[in-house]
Design an enzyme around this catalytic site. Structure first.
Site, PDB file in Angstrom:
ATOM      1  NE  ARG A  37      -4.323  -1.468   1.722  1.00  0.00           N
ATOM      2  CZ  ARG A  37      -5.321  -1.740   2.532  1.00  0.00           C
ATOM      3  NH1 ARG A  37      -5.176  -1.565   3.822  1.00  0.00           N
ATOM      4  NH2 ARG A  37      -6.470  -2.171   2.059  1.00  0.00           N
ATOM      5  CE  LYS A 203     -18.793 -13.006   7.170  1.00  0.00           C
ATOM      6  NZ  LYS A 203     -19.371 -12.035   8.049  1.00  0.00           N
ATOM      7  N   GLY A 358      -8.111  -7.207  -0.658  1.00  0.00           N
ATOM      8  CA  GLY A 358      -8.366  -8.104   0.459  1.00  0.00           C
ATOM      9  C   GLY A 358      -7.643  -9.421   0.308  1.00  0.00           C
ATOM     10  N   GLY A 381     -12.815  -3.997   0.645  1.00  0.00           N
ATOM     11  CA  GLY A 381     -14.168  -3.450   0.802  1.00  0.00           C
ATOM     12  C   GLY A 381     -14.481  -2.431  -0.290  1.00  0.00           C
TER      13      GLY A 381
HETATM   14  P1  AMP Z   1     -13.386 -13.073   2.264  1.00  0.00           P
HETATM   15  O1  AMP Z   1     -12.757 -12.120   3.237  1.00  0.00           O
HETATM   16  O2  AMP Z   1     -14.849 -13.142   2.322  1.00  0.00           O
HETATM   17  O3  AMP Z   1     -12.841 -12.870   0.860  1.00  0.00           O
HETATM   18  O4  AMP Z   1     -12.938 -14.520   2.734  1.00  0.00           O
HETATM   19  C1  AMP Z   1     -11.614 -14.905   2.775  1.00  0.00           C
HETATM   20  C2  AMP Z   1     -11.479 -16.035   3.734  1.00  0.00           C
HETATM   21  O5  AMP Z   1     -12.347 -17.076   3.349  1.00  0.00           O
HETATM   22  C3  AMP Z   1     -10.097 -16.600   3.780  1.00  0.00           C
HETATM   23  O6  AMP Z   1      -9.552 -16.384   5.054  1.00  0.00           O
HETATM   24  C4  AMP Z   1     -10.312 -18.078   3.516  1.00  0.00           C
HETATM   25  O7  AMP Z   1      -9.557 -18.907   4.372  1.00  0.00           O
HETATM   26  C5  AMP Z   1     -11.777 -18.274   3.809  1.00  0.00           C
HETATM   27  N1  AMP Z   1     -12.345 -19.413   3.086  1.00  0.00           N
HETATM   28  C6  AMP Z   1     -12.320 -19.659   1.781  1.00  0.00           C
HETATM   29  N2  AMP Z   1     -12.862 -20.838   1.507  1.00  0.00           N
HETATM   30  C7  AMP Z   1     -13.248 -21.395   2.675  1.00  0.00           C
HETATM   31  C8  AMP Z   1     -13.865 -22.611   3.042  1.00  0.00           C
HETATM   32  N3  AMP Z   1     -14.176 -23.510   2.129  1.00  0.00           N
HETATM   33  N4  AMP Z   1     -14.130 -22.811   4.359  1.00  0.00           N
HETATM   34  C9  AMP Z   1     -13.804 -21.886   5.280  1.00  0.00           C
HETATM   35  N5  AMP Z   1     -13.203 -20.717   4.980  1.00  0.00           N
HETATM   36  C10 AMP Z   1     -12.925 -20.465   3.709  1.00  0.00           C
END
Ligand code: AMP
Length: 401
Positions: A37, A203, A358, A381
């Protein structure tokens, strides 16, 4: 609407109050573990220096308690890193961005010199978008510049109230901010096709808005990561102990129905790399379609990797946000790497490829591949917000070109 670029503002002899995003990760010893960054802000800073402007930088770092100085959230390491990158001193006058020492140092800054203020979030006024706090900062600048893409989606003082209270001063966008907007929003307006979006991460709830909007513009949406399991549950697959958002099943169903009406195709994993727990040493098993009880889906399986890589290989524009699995844990990083490799190959073949910030940016950085794409965003974000097509307070506060 395109925004006034800092390159088009006469900065000679003027103090340019510049919001940067130096919110870098630090280890326990206060060392910066990823300086991307800071590096990303260099073009703007160097442009102001070259044109004999006076650079007054402001940023936040982490989430301090917001009631005064806390050593662990000090921006001092960022000042040292920036000084090294620029090859010139960077003044770091005080532990408080608006005390007398800071004001005096700003006042005595010379042409081509650089100063970094201490963490804005040591004052609650920053996140509260407080007008009085903003007025104290605004006095530092004769020109305002925002180059903090990673924070431009937040209505905080340094992003909104400061430019508002700078009277007749120009309010310009920095070069990083302009590049981010160009890649993440302009691309949606006139993409080369086929246009593929790859969405993953933890999520569904975080990405609902982005998926809905993307269904209107892209040709394919490839879904991976834990968020795929909520959709697959709706589609009647058994997901074992995988992370399913039971309160989001209706949203997932709505998106599946929406996709059927749109020309975009939604793709889900048809095989899954599973473990008993999230650890390096866990037993591993690959399941097709259904996941047995007691197993957790932690990565897309080999067939899915192959299918997704094939779609990516045919695309002319690809946007990726969110890892395909738990990429931080070795055995479950393969699907994320497969997507990164396919996108890197597409880039070499002339496709435009964009990595949302991210965790996807962290993943390609960890793979040593951050130079392999057209653009790697510095904001998670903020990039999602642009993909959702929502306004950004930090952009709205700037002058139009
Ligand atoms: P996000 O911040 O929503 O982009 O999510 C990223 C996070 O999702 C990372 O820390 C990954 O370890 C987690 N992640 C990705 N796939 C899975 C999964 N199948 N089960 C649990 N966590 C996951």
């Amino acid at each position: 609407m395109s925004k006034l670029s800092i390159e088009d503002v006469d900065v000679a002899g003027r103090r340019v109050l510049t919001r940067v995003d130096f919110n870098v990760p630090l280890d326990d010893g206060g060392r910066i573990t990823d300086d991307r960054r800071i590096r990303a802000a260099l073009p703007t800073i160097q442009s102001i220096i070259r044109r004999r402007g006076k650079v007054v930088l402001m940023s936040h770092l982490g989430r301090p308690a917001e009631n005064g100085y806390e050593a662990e959230y000090s921006l001092k390491p960022a000042a040292a890193a920036l000084s090294q990158m620029l090859g010139q001193p960077v003044a770091f006058p005080s532990q408080d961005c608006v005390d007398a020492a800071a004001a005096a140092a700003v006042e005595s800054l010379g042409e081509g010199q650089v100063l970094l203020l201490e963490n804005l979030r040591f004052h609650a006024g920053e996140t509260e978008n407080d007008a009085e706090f903003a007025a104290r900062l605004a006095r530092y600048g004769q020109v305002y510049c925002n180059d903090a893409f990673g924070t431009a989606h937040r209505a905080h003082a340094s992003i909104v109230a400061v430019p508002r209270s700078m009277g007749a001063a120009k309010r310009a966008a920095g070069l990083l901010l302009l590049a981010e907007v160009k890649y993440l929003s302009d691309i949606l307006k006139n993409p080369q096709r086929p246009f593929v979006a790859v969405l993953g991460g933890a999520k569904v709830s975080d990405k609902l808005g982005a998926i809905k909007r993307l269904l209107d513009v892209v040709d394919d949406v490839l879904v991976g990561g834990a968020m795929a399991y909520t959709f697959l549950e709706v589609l009647g697959r058994r997901m074992g102990k995988s992370r399913v958002e039971h309160d989001r099943l209706d949203d997932a169903r709505e998106i599946i129905e929406l996709a059927a009406e749109k020309k975009a195709d939604l793709f889900f994993p048809n095989d899954h790399v599973c473990g008993k727990e999230i650890s390096d040493g866990t037993p591993i098993k690959v399941f097709e379609d259904h996941i047995e009880d007691g197993w957790i889906g932690l990565d897309i399986g080999p067939q899915t990797q192959h299918r997704y890589a094939e779609r990516i290989g045919k695309a002319r524009t690809i946007i990726w946000n969110g890892p395909m699995g738990v990429f931080e844990v070795g055995p479950f990083s393969v699907g994320t790497k497969a997507v990164a490799d396919a996108m890197a190959a597409a880039t070499r073949n002339g496709a435009t490829t964009v990595i949302g910030g991210g965790d996807s940016a962290a993943a390609v950085e960890a793979l040593g591949m951050d130079d392999a794409f057209s653009h790697v965003s510095t904001g998670g974000g903020a990039s999602l917000r642009l993909l959702e097509g929502r306004n950004m307070p930090g952009l709205d506060a700037l002058d139009d070109a």
